[in-house]
Design a protein around this motif. Structure first.
Motif, PDB file in Angstrom:
ATOM      1  N   ALA A  85      47.625  58.146  39.963  1.00 49.88           N
ATOM      2  CA  ALA A  85      46.528  57.192  40.114  1.00 49.88           C
ATOM      3  C   ALA A  85      47.089  55.820  40.432  1.00 49.88           C
ATOM      4  O   ALA A  85      48.119  55.418  39.890  1.00 49.88           O
ATOM      5  CB  ALA A  85      45.697  57.126  38.837  1.00 49.88           C
ATOM      6  N   LYS A  86      46.388  55.108  41.316  1.00 48.63           N
ATOM      7  CA  LYS A  86      46.733  53.718  41.605  1.00 48.63           C
ATOM      8  C   LYS A  86      45.725  52.843  40.862  1.00 48.63           C
ATOM      9  O   LYS A  86      44.516  52.980  41.056  1.00 48.63           O
ATOM     10  CB  LYS A  86      46.706  53.440  43.105  1.00 48.63           C
ATOM     11  N   LEU A  87      46.225  51.941  40.043  1.00 47.52           N
ATOM     12  CA  LEU A  87      45.366  51.196  39.118  1.00 47.52           C
ATOM     13  C   LEU A  87      44.835  49.917  39.742  1.00 47.52           C
ATOM     14  O   LEU A  87      45.175  48.800  39.342  1.00 47.52           O
ATOM     15  CB  LEU A  87      46.131  50.893  37.827  1.00 47.52           C
ATOM     16  N   ASP A  88      43.932  50.080  40.694  1.00 45.40           N
ATOM     17  CA  ASP A  88      43.364  48.917  41.372  1.00 45.40           C
ATOM     18  C   ASP A  88      42.314  48.198  40.524  1.00 45.40           C
ATOM     19  O   ASP A  88      41.826  47.141  40.923  1.00 45.40           O
ATOM     20  CB  ASP A  88      42.763  49.318  42.728  1.00 45.40           C
ATOM     21  N   PHE A  89      41.984  48.745  39.349  1.00 43.54           N
ATOM     22  CA  PHE A  89      41.087  48.006  38.455  1.00 43.54           C
ATOM     23  C   PHE A  89      41.819  46.878  37.735  1.00 43.54           C
ATOM     24  O   PHE A  89      41.205  46.105  36.999  1.00 43.54           O
ATOM     25  CB  PHE A  89      40.414  48.942  37.449  1.00 43.54           C
ATOM     26  N   LEU A  90      43.123  46.744  37.976  1.00 40.34           N
ATOM     27  CA  LEU A  90      43.908  45.658  37.384  1.00 40.34           C
ATOM     28  C   LEU A  90      44.017  44.455  38.314  1.00 40.34           C
ATOM     29  O   LEU A  90      44.927  43.646  38.185  1.00 40.34           O
ATOM     30  CB  LEU A  90      45.310  46.167  37.023  1.00 40.34           C
ATOM     31  N   MET A  91      43.077  44.330  39.234  1.00 35.93           N
ATOM     32  CA  MET A  91      43.008  43.182  40.140  1.00 35.93           C
ATOM     33  C   MET A  91      42.427  41.959  39.421  1.00 35.93           C
ATOM     34  O   MET A  91      41.884  42.075  38.317  1.00 35.93           O
ATOM     35  CB  MET A  91      42.123  43.539  41.340  1.00 35.93           C
ATOM     36  N   PRO A  92      42.506  40.762  40.045  1.00 34.95           N
ATOM     37  CA  PRO A  92      41.986  39.552  39.393  1.00 34.95           C
ATOM     38  C   PRO A  92      40.545  39.650  38.911  1.00 34.95           C
ATOM     39  O   PRO A  92      40.215  39.155  37.831  1.00 34.95           O
ATOM     40  CB  PRO A  92      42.148  38.481  40.470  1.00 34.95           C
ATOM     41  N   THR A  93      39.641  40.287  39.696  1.00 35.83           N
ATOM     42  CA  THR A  93      38.254  40.427  39.236  1.00 35.83           C
ATOM     43  C   THR A  93      37.954  41.857  38.784  1.00 35.83           C
ATOM     44  O   THR A  93      36.801  42.259  38.688  1.00 35.83           O
ATOM     45  CB  THR A  93      37.235  39.996  40.315  1.00 35.83           C
ATOM     46  N   LEU A  94      38.997  42.624  38.515  1.00 36.04           N
ATOM     47  CA  LEU A  94      38.895  43.969  37.934  1.00 36.04           C
ATOM     48  C   LEU A  94      38.354  45.026  38.879  1.00 36.04           C
ATOM     49  O   LEU A  94      37.800  46.034  38.436  1.00 36.04           O
ATOM     50  CB  LEU A  94      38.058  43.941  36.649  1.00 36.04           C
ATOM     51  N   SER A  95      38.533  44.840  40.192  1.00 31.50           N
ATOM     52  CA  SER A  95      38.202  45.912  41.132  1.00 31.50           C
ATOM     53  C   SER A  95      39.002  45.768  42.417  1.00 31.50           C
ATOM     54  O   SER A  95      39.506  44.685  42.735  1.00 31.50           O
ATOM     55  CB  SER A  95      36.704  45.949  41.456  1.00 31.50           C
ATOM     56  N   SER A 120      25.482  43.347  46.997  1.00 31.65           N
ATOM     57  CA  SER A 120      26.404  44.144  46.203  1.00 31.65           C
ATOM     58  C   SER A 120      25.678  44.805  45.049  1.00 31.65           C
ATOM     59  O   SER A 120      24.661  44.307  44.565  1.00 31.65           O
ATOM     60  CB  SER A 120      27.519  43.237  45.663  1.00 31.65           C
ATOM     61  N   SER A 121      26.240  45.925  44.586  1.00 37.56           N
ATOM     62  CA  SER A 121      25.785  46.509  43.335  1.00 37.56           C
ATOM     63  C   SER A 121      26.617  45.990  42.172  1.00 37.56           C
ATOM     64  O   SER A 121      26.451  46.410  41.039  1.00 37.56           O
ATOM     65  CB  SER A 121      25.879  48.037  43.398  1.00 37.56           C
ATOM     66  N   GLY A 122      27.541  45.070  42.463  1.00 40.33           N
ATOM     67  CA  GLY A 122      28.304  44.444  41.382  1.00 40.33           C
ATOM     68  C   GLY A 122      29.717  44.038  41.726  1.00 40.33           C
ATOM     69  O   GLY A 122      30.048  42.856  41.748  1.00 40.33           O
ATOM     70  N   ASN A 123      30.611  44.994  42.020  1.00 41.24           N
ATOM     71  CA  ASN A 123      32.021  44.671  42.184  1.00 41.24           C
ATOM     72  C   ASN A 123      32.302  43.761  43.374  1.00 41.24           C
ATOM     73  O   ASN A 123      33.036  42.789  43.264  1.00 41.24           O
ATOM     74  CB  ASN A 123      32.842  45.953  42.314  1.00 41.24           C
ATOM     75  N   ALA A 124      31.727  44.097  44.538  1.00 40.15           N
ATOM     76  CA  ALA A 124      31.962  43.259  45.711  1.00 40.15           C
ATOM     77  C   ALA A 124      31.381  41.870  45.497  1.00 40.15           C
ATOM     78  O   ALA A 124      31.996  40.860  45.880  1.00 40.15           O
ATOM     79  CB  ALA A 124      31.352  43.900  46.955  1.00 40.15           C
ATOM     80  N   GLY A 125      30.206  41.792  44.875  1.00 41.47           N
ATOM     81  CA  GLY A 125      29.595  40.498  44.620  1.00 41.47           C
ATOM     82  C   GLY A 125      30.434  39.641  43.704  1.00 41.47           C
ATOM     83  O   GLY A 125      30.596  38.426  43.923  1.00 41.47           O
ATOM     84  N   THR A 126      30.989  40.236  42.667  1.00 42.79           N
ATOM     85  CA  THR A 126      31.869  39.499  41.762  1.00 42.79           C
ATOM     86  C   THR A 126      33.092  38.983  42.494  1.00 42.79           C
ATOM     87  O   THR A 126      33.504  37.828  42.329  1.00 42.79           O
ATOM     88  CB  THR A 126      32.311  40.406  40.598  1.00 42.79           C
ATOM     89  N   SER A 127      33.685  39.841  43.317  1.00 47.35           N
ATOM     90  CA  SER A 127      34.880  39.457  44.057  1.00 47.35           C
ATOM     91  C   SER A 127      34.589  38.356  45.066  1.00 47.35           C
ATOM     92  O   SER A 127      35.316  37.360  45.152  1.00 47.35           O
ATOM     93  CB  SER A 127      35.456  40.690  44.761  1.00 47.35           C
ATOM     94  N   ILE A 128      33.500  38.505  45.830  1.00 47.83           N
ATOM     95  CA  ILE A 128      33.123  37.469  46.801  1.00 47.83           C
ATOM     96  C   ILE A 128      32.847  36.153  46.079  1.00 47.83           C
ATOM     97  O   ILE A 128      33.270  35.076  46.519  1.00 47.83           O
ATOM     98  CB  ILE A 128      31.884  37.914  47.602  1.00 47.83           C
ATOM     99  N   ALA A 129      32.145  36.211  44.950  1.00 48.24           N
ATOM    100  CA  ALA A 129      31.841  34.998  44.197  1.00 48.24           C
ATOM    101  C   ALA A 129      33.099  34.312  43.699  1.00 48.24           C
ATOM    102  O   ALA A 129      33.218  33.078  43.745  1.00 48.24           O
ATOM    103  CB  ALA A 129      30.931  35.338  43.016  1.00 48.24           C
ATOM    104  N   ALA A 130      34.063  35.091  43.225  1.00 49.65           N
ATOM    105  CA  ALA A 130      35.304  34.512  42.708  1.00 49.65           C
ATOM    106  C   ALA A 130      36.096  33.810  43.802  1.00 49.65           C
ATOM    107  O   ALA A 130      36.593  32.687  43.616  1.00 49.65           O
ATOM    108  CB  ALA A 130      36.155  35.613  42.071  1.00 49.65           C
ATOM    109  N   TYR A 131      36.205  34.451  44.958  1.00 47.44           N
ATOM    110  CA  TYR A 131      36.991  33.841  46.029  1.00 47.44           C
ATOM    111  C   TYR A 131      36.250  32.674  46.682  1.00 47.44           C
ATOM    112  O   TYR A 131      36.876  31.723  47.163  1.00 47.44           O
ATOM    113  CB  TYR A 131      37.421  34.904  47.042  1.00 47.44           C
TER     114      TYR A 131
END
Length: 381
Positions: A85-95, A120-131
């Motif tokens: 498994a590649k742990l991409d949930f360990l990114m800055p916004t957790l996805s 977004s249903s959540g993850n993309a929206g969080t990431s876009i908002a953070a950046y």
């Protein structure tokens, strides 16, 4: 500043200049691709580079932006013999969405829009908002009413405005597109904008580096809008085209049985979505996409790789999430979908011709794309 590549429509060839805020083909309203064919660097030349996805600078259409949060270079762990498994949930916004968002918002920062709009249903929206927060850009994220409260709060925490849409994921997308068509709007769409795909492809470039210039035989990827799978296909094409791998891995696409338009099209032998799309409630909200804009590209990418589509039930998703948690990995239900497919005897079902002795490399890779802290456990409805 370096020049940006132009975009083009893969359906009809219409070109869109790099400086345009257009988010789709002006003729057919379809998604865009980049006129960009990079050559990856050799393994030797990667030594000593920055420990983020920007170490693969030759393959990226944008110079490293000032908004980087150190995204990329996530670890690998073994889940079972033969499957890692590649742990991409360990990114800055957790996805994993951070891989695409940093390029997408880096582009927006270059273009200087009045407003960044996303759905977004959540993850993309969080990431876009953070950046966007990192870039100092105003941001509005349209989310369907069923989006978890945790994900809505994460988006707001970064200073973005959350617009709750009465309806499903597609209704949120339609509302965002309408807002993006206003003057000065930049549609930060992980489905339509090709910059996002060129960010997600770095997952496979990392695999290639970590495995010493080789790749697993099979990549098992959850698919909704297909951004991770299409990014993987881009990276594989780049590495194969440069002679850096001698065999392309098969792409196994996983959908929740409750919302599986691509899997249904695959079973029918269709090249695109056809007919009505059956919809039901699913724990895997991140891949509950009834009409992915790049459906034709996704189906072709899986077919060309020698892969296939798989579906998983709600019980299988729930049990996979609990199984991962018992191994110390707490991920959201959407992220567990790939493991739900892989743990159900996948190794035995893969044709022997697809698997080979590869110097200790696990033949199957499953990305874990989002942290469980965002949604909590999958519960029976």
């Amino acid at each position: 500043m370096t020049l940006l590549p132009d975009c083009f429509c893969p359906a009809d060839g219409t070109r869109v200049t790099a400086e345009s805020l257009a988010w789709c083909c002006p003729v057919c309203r379809g998604p865009l691709d980049l006129d960009f064919a990079p050559t990856p660097a050799s393994l030797k030349s990667l030594k000593g580079r920055v420990n983020s996805l920007w170490r693969y600078a030759e393959t990226l259409p944008l110079a490293a932006p000032s908004i980087s949060l150190g995204e990329g270079r996530t670890p690998l762990v073994e889940l079972r013999e033969g499957i890692c498994a590649k742990l991409d949930f360990l990114m800055p916004t957790l996805s994993f969405k951070d891989r695409g968002a940093v390029l997408l918002i880096g582009l927006a920062q270059r273009l200087g829009p009045r407003q960044v709009v996303s759905d977004s249903s959540g993850n993309a929206g969080t990431s876009i908002a953070a950046y966007c927060a990192r870039a100092g850009l105003p941001c509005t994220v349209y989310v369907p009413e069923g989006t978890s409260a945790e994900k809505r709060e994460h988006i707001r925490a970064h200073g973005a405005r959350v617009h709750l849409v009465d309806g499903d994921r597609e209704a949120a997308a339609q509302a965002a597109r309408q807002a993006a068509d206003e003057p000065g709007g930049f549609y930060a769409s992980h489905a339509y904008n090709p910059y996002f795909l060129h960010g997600t492809k770095t997952c496979v470039h990392e695999l290639w580096e970590d495995f010493g210039g080789r790749l697993p035989d099979v990549l098992v990827l959850p698919v909704g809008n297909g951004t991770l799978l299409l990014g993987a296909a881009l990276a594989v094409a780049e590495l194969f085209g440069a002679g850096l791998i001698d065999r392309r891995p098969a792409l196994y696409a996983v959908q929740a049985a409750a919302v599986a338009p691509l899997a249904h099209a695959w079973e029918e032998g269709a090249e695109d979505l056809t007919g009505p799309i059956p919809m039901a409630s699913t724990f895997a909200e991140g891949i509950a996409i009834p009409r992915p804009p790049r459906a034709r590209q996704i189906l072709r990418a899986v077919r060309d790789s020698g892969g296939r589509f798989l579906t998983v039930t709600e019980d299988q998703i729930r049990h996979a999430q609990l199984d991962l948690a018992s191994q110390g990995l707490y991920v959201e239900p959407t992220a567990a979908a790939g493991w739900a497919a892989a743990r159900e005897g996948l190794l035995e079902s893969i044709p022997p011709s697809r698997l080979r002795s590869n110097g200790g490399i696990a033949p199957v890779m499953v990305p874990l794309c989002g942290a469980g802290l965002k949604t909590g456990p999958a519960r029976s409805t």
